[in-house]
Design an enzyme around this catalytic site. Structure first.
Site, PDB file in Angstrom:
ATOM      1  N   HIS A   1       0.867  -1.204   0.000  1.00  0.00           N
ATOM      2  CA  HIS A   1       0.000   0.000   0.000  1.00  0.00           C
ATOM      3  C   HIS A   1       0.892   1.240   0.000  1.00  0.00           C
ATOM      4  O   HIS A   1       1.483   1.578   1.024  1.00  0.00           O
ATOM      5  CB  HIS A   1      -0.895   0.007   1.252  1.00  0.00           C
ATOM      6  CG  HIS A   1      -1.844   1.170   1.296  1.00  0.00           C
ATOM      7  ND1 HIS A   1      -3.197   1.017   1.555  1.00  0.00           N
ATOM      8  CD2 HIS A   1      -1.654   2.493   1.128  1.00  0.00           C
ATOM      9  CE1 HIS A   1      -3.779   2.193   1.546  1.00  0.00           C
ATOM     10  NE2 HIS A   1      -2.867   3.122   1.285  1.00  0.00           N
TER      11      HIS A   1
ATOM     12  N   HIS B   1       1.396   5.459  -1.767  1.00  0.00           N
ATOM     13  CA  HIS B   1       0.984   6.567  -2.632  1.00  0.00           C
ATOM     14  C   HIS B   1       2.237   7.120  -3.285  1.00  0.00           C
ATOM     15  O   HIS B   1       3.114   7.674  -2.596  1.00  0.00           O
ATOM     16  CB  HIS B   1       0.298   7.661  -1.806  1.00  0.00           C
ATOM     17  CG  HIS B   1      -0.937   7.191  -1.119  1.00  0.00           C
ATOM     18  ND1 HIS B   1      -2.191   7.306  -1.680  1.00  0.00           N
ATOM     19  CD2 HIS B   1      -1.112   6.551   0.064  1.00  0.00           C
ATOM     20  CE1 HIS B   1      -3.092   6.772  -0.855  1.00  0.00           C
ATOM     21  NE2 HIS B   1      -2.462   6.303   0.204  1.00  0.00           N
TER      22      HIS B   1
ATOM     23  N   LYS C   1      -9.547  -0.587  -5.401  1.00  0.00           N
ATOM     24  CA  LYS C   1      -9.511   0.144  -4.134  1.00  0.00           C
ATOM     25  C   LYS C   1     -10.859   0.791  -3.856  1.00  0.00           C
ATOM     26  O   LYS C   1     -11.396   1.519  -4.688  1.00  0.00           O
ATOM     27  CB  LYS C   1      -8.430   1.235  -4.206  1.00  0.00           C
ATOM     28  CG  LYS C   1      -8.349   2.110  -2.975  1.00  0.00           C
ATOM     29  CD  LYS C   1      -7.833   1.365  -1.769  1.00  0.00           C
ATOM     30  CE  LYS C   1      -8.008   2.162  -0.487  1.00  0.00           C
ATOM     31  NZ  LYS C   1      -6.774   2.645   0.082  1.00  0.00           N
TER      32      LYS C   1
ATOM     33  N   HIS D   1     -10.401   1.164   2.252  1.00  0.00           N
ATOM     34  CA  HIS D   1     -10.176   2.208   3.259  1.00  0.00           C
ATOM     35  C   HIS D   1     -11.375   2.105   4.191  1.00  0.00           C
ATOM     36  O   HIS D   1     -12.471   2.536   3.856  1.00  0.00           O
ATOM     37  CB  HIS D   1     -10.095   3.597   2.613  1.00  0.00           C
ATOM     38  CG  HIS D   1      -9.809   4.674   3.605  1.00  0.00           C
ATOM     39  ND1 HIS D   1      -8.614   5.343   3.674  1.00  0.00           N
ATOM     40  CD2 HIS D   1     -10.570   5.169   4.627  1.00  0.00           C
ATOM     41  CE1 HIS D   1      -8.638   6.216   4.670  1.00  0.00           C
ATOM     42  NE2 HIS D   1      -9.819   6.123   5.264  1.00  0.00           N
TER      43      HIS D   1
ATOM     44  N   HIS E   1      -4.427  -0.471   6.187  1.00  0.00           N
ATOM     45  CA  HIS E   1      -3.908   0.380   7.274  1.00  0.00           C
ATOM     46  C   HIS E   1      -4.801   0.377   8.509  1.00  0.00           C
ATOM     47  O   HIS E   1      -5.318   1.417   8.901  1.00  0.00           O
ATOM     48  CB  HIS E   1      -3.637   1.811   6.798  1.00  0.00           C
ATOM     49  CG  HIS E   1      -4.696   2.418   5.910  1.00  0.00           C
ATOM     50  ND1 HIS E   1      -6.042   2.458   6.243  1.00  0.00           N
ATOM     51  CD2 HIS E   1      -4.613   3.004   4.688  1.00  0.00           C
ATOM     52  CE1 HIS E   1      -6.705   3.049   5.272  1.00  0.00           C
ATOM     53  NE2 HIS E   1      -5.871   3.388   4.320  1.00  0.00           N
TER      54      HIS E   1
ATOM     55  N   ASP F   1       1.568   2.781   3.481  1.00  0.00           N
ATOM     56  CA  ASP F   1       0.701   3.948   3.311  1.00  0.00           C
ATOM     57  C   ASP F   1       1.528   5.228   3.278  1.00  0.00           C
ATOM     58  O   ASP F   1       1.059   6.281   3.709  1.00  0.00           O
ATOM     59  CB  ASP F   1      -0.379   4.022   4.392  1.00  0.00           C
ATOM     60  CG  ASP F   1      -1.527   4.929   3.970  1.00  0.00           C
ATOM     61  OD1 ASP F   1      -1.620   5.272   2.778  1.00  0.00           O
ATOM     62  OD2 ASP F   1      -2.338   5.311   4.836  1.00  0.00           O
TER      63      ASP F   1
HETATM   64  O1  DOR Z   1      -3.240   9.703   5.434  1.00  0.00           O
HETATM   65  C1  DOR Z   1      -3.635   9.380   4.321  1.00  0.00           C
HETATM   66  N1  DOR Z   1      -3.126   9.922   3.202  1.00  0.00           N
HETATM   67  N2  DOR Z   1      -4.631   8.510   4.237  1.00  0.00           N
HETATM   68  C2  DOR Z   1      -5.225   8.220   3.063  1.00  0.00           C
HETATM   69  O2  DOR Z   1      -6.139   7.434   3.061  1.00  0.00           O
HETATM   70  C3  DOR Z   1      -4.811   8.920   1.838  1.00  0.00           C
HETATM   71  C4  DOR Z   1      -3.434   9.394   1.918  1.00  0.00           C
HETATM   72  C5  DOR Z   1      -3.064  10.367   0.825  1.00  0.00           C
HETATM   73  O3  DOR Z   1      -3.320  10.071  -0.348  1.00  0.00           O
HETATM   74  O4  DOR Z   1      -2.494  11.415   1.133  1.00  0.00           O
HETATM   75 ZN    ZN Z   2      -3.339   5.096   1.648  1.00  0.00          ZN
END
Ligand code: DOR
Ligand code: ZN
Length: 363
Positions: A28, A30, A114, A151, A189, A262
């Site tokens: 997971h 980004h 997702k 989520h 998460h 995450d």
């Molecule tokens: O803290 C987070 N940041 N939780 C999420 O679900 C998305 C992520 C983000 O894309 O910044």
């Molecule tokens: Zn995330």
């Protein structure tokens, strides 16, 4: 996994000076897009062989073509010589086409879908407003064996933010698991003892990822001597009893729990604002953070299962055959990092961690 060339197991859990383990994957992450992508992707690619890439771009990744394009941009940004495979996900909307998802999965472009409940977090405005609306899609995913990544928070503003995960289990997840018993689901998460208990009680089709930060901070970290935006993420860190439950789960050796950082970079300007963004940028020292936690719990020998084996087993993929080396050597985490000309605060900023990542083992 080896300790100074001695096999480490339940009988021999003594802390080594060097740790060689099967290369981990991040289930997971980004990676963002554009200049930030190019700057941050290599933190992930140098440690992890594969990563499940979140689709919450703007606009979100909802088509096979968009996922292919994004995958190409990620691969183009990976430093030459680093072997890294981005595993792409499809962002579910109320109107997403089940045929597109099935095609993307069959073509090996989409690894999973997702589910963001609409308005739950960053770039989730196009998320699902009512789970009933995607029942046909879930039917297809169940049939073809495609994992659903969730989520898990309700978005009802009347529900206290610290209860949103527990309420999601009661209102949505329990029923979803019953309605789709063969659907593979990753509860992403997780942040609560409630989630740990629920995942443990369900069958093998439900697993969970756990971040490095939820293993280390509780909700006090957001308010220590003032507002601490760099410890704000979603789902928010909960009280200490929940953090302890997460540590027990992650380090238990159960195959139902595996690594998902995450890592969610936002610049200092985006974080330090009247309405700061949620997300903790932990990719630069991710495996070091997990190693420290496993060592504190006295089960460093279980790190490899959590980081490198349980995830692939759940996704039905082979574990990586290459290895990484960690060395017991103090590593100083910078107070800030400059990425694409902007400042970012990494998780553990200013701290000294006991394990350093040396790189891939020579085969
Ligand atoms: O803290 C987070 N940041 N939780 C999420 O679900 C998305 C992520 C983000 O894309 O910044
Ligand atoms: Zn995330």
């Amino acid at each position: 996994m080896t300790i100074s060339d001695k096999p480490m197991n339940e009988e021999n859990p003594a802390p080594p000076a060097r740790l060689t383990l099967r290369r981990p994957d991040d289930w997971h992450v980004h990676l963002r897009d554009g200049a930030i992508l190019a700057s941050v992707v290599n933190y992930t690619a140098r440690q992890f062989a594969r990563a499940i890439v979140m689709p919450n771009l703007n606009p979100p990744v909802t088509t096979v073509a968009a996922a292919k394009g994004y995958r190409d941009r990620i691969l183009a940004a990976v430093e030459p010589g680093l072997a890294f495979e981005p595993l792409m996900t499809c962002y579910l909307t109320d109107t997403i086409d089940a045929g597109e998802i099935e095609r993307g999965f069959a073509d090996g472009v989409f690894t999973a879908c997702k589910l963001y409940p609409a308005h739950a977090t960053t770039n989730s405005d196009h998320g699902v407003t009512d789970i009933q609306k995607i029942h046909r899609v879930l039917d297809v995913m169940q049939r073809i064996g495609m994992p659903l990544l969730i989520h898990g928070e309700v978005t009802d503003r009347h529900v206290d933010i610290f209860d949103r995960e527990a309420v999601f289990i009661d209102r949505i997840l329990a029923k979803l698991i019953t309605d789709f018993p063969a659907l593979k689901v990753v509860f992403e998460h997780i942040t609560t003892a409630d989630a740990v208990t629920f995942v443990e009680a369900c069958g093998p089709n439900l697993a969970a990822t756990i971040t490095p930060h939820h293993l280390r901070i509780n909700r006090n970290a957001m308010f220590e001597g003032g507002i601490r935006p760099h410890h704000y993420c979603l789902p928010v860190a909960k009280r200490e009893s929940h953090r302890l439950a997460l540590r027990r789960a992650a380090t238990s050796g159960s195959p139902k729990f595996f690594l998902g950082t995450d890592s969610a970079p936002h610049s200092i300007t985006q974080k330090e604002s009247a309405c700061g963004c949620a997300g903790i940028f932990n990719a630069p020292f991710a495996i070091e953070s997990y190693a420290m936690t496993f060592e504190e719990e006295g089960v460093l020998h279980r790190l490899e299962g959590f980081a490198s084996e349980h995830g692939p087993a759940f996704y039905g993929l082979a574990p990586n055959s290459d290895k990484i080396i960690l060395e017991r050597w103090p590593v100083n985490v910078p107070a800030k990092l400059v990425e694409a000309s902007e400042d970012f605060i990494p998780f553990h900023a200013g701290e000294t961690l006991p394990w350093r990542f040396l790189g891939l083992a020579r085969s």
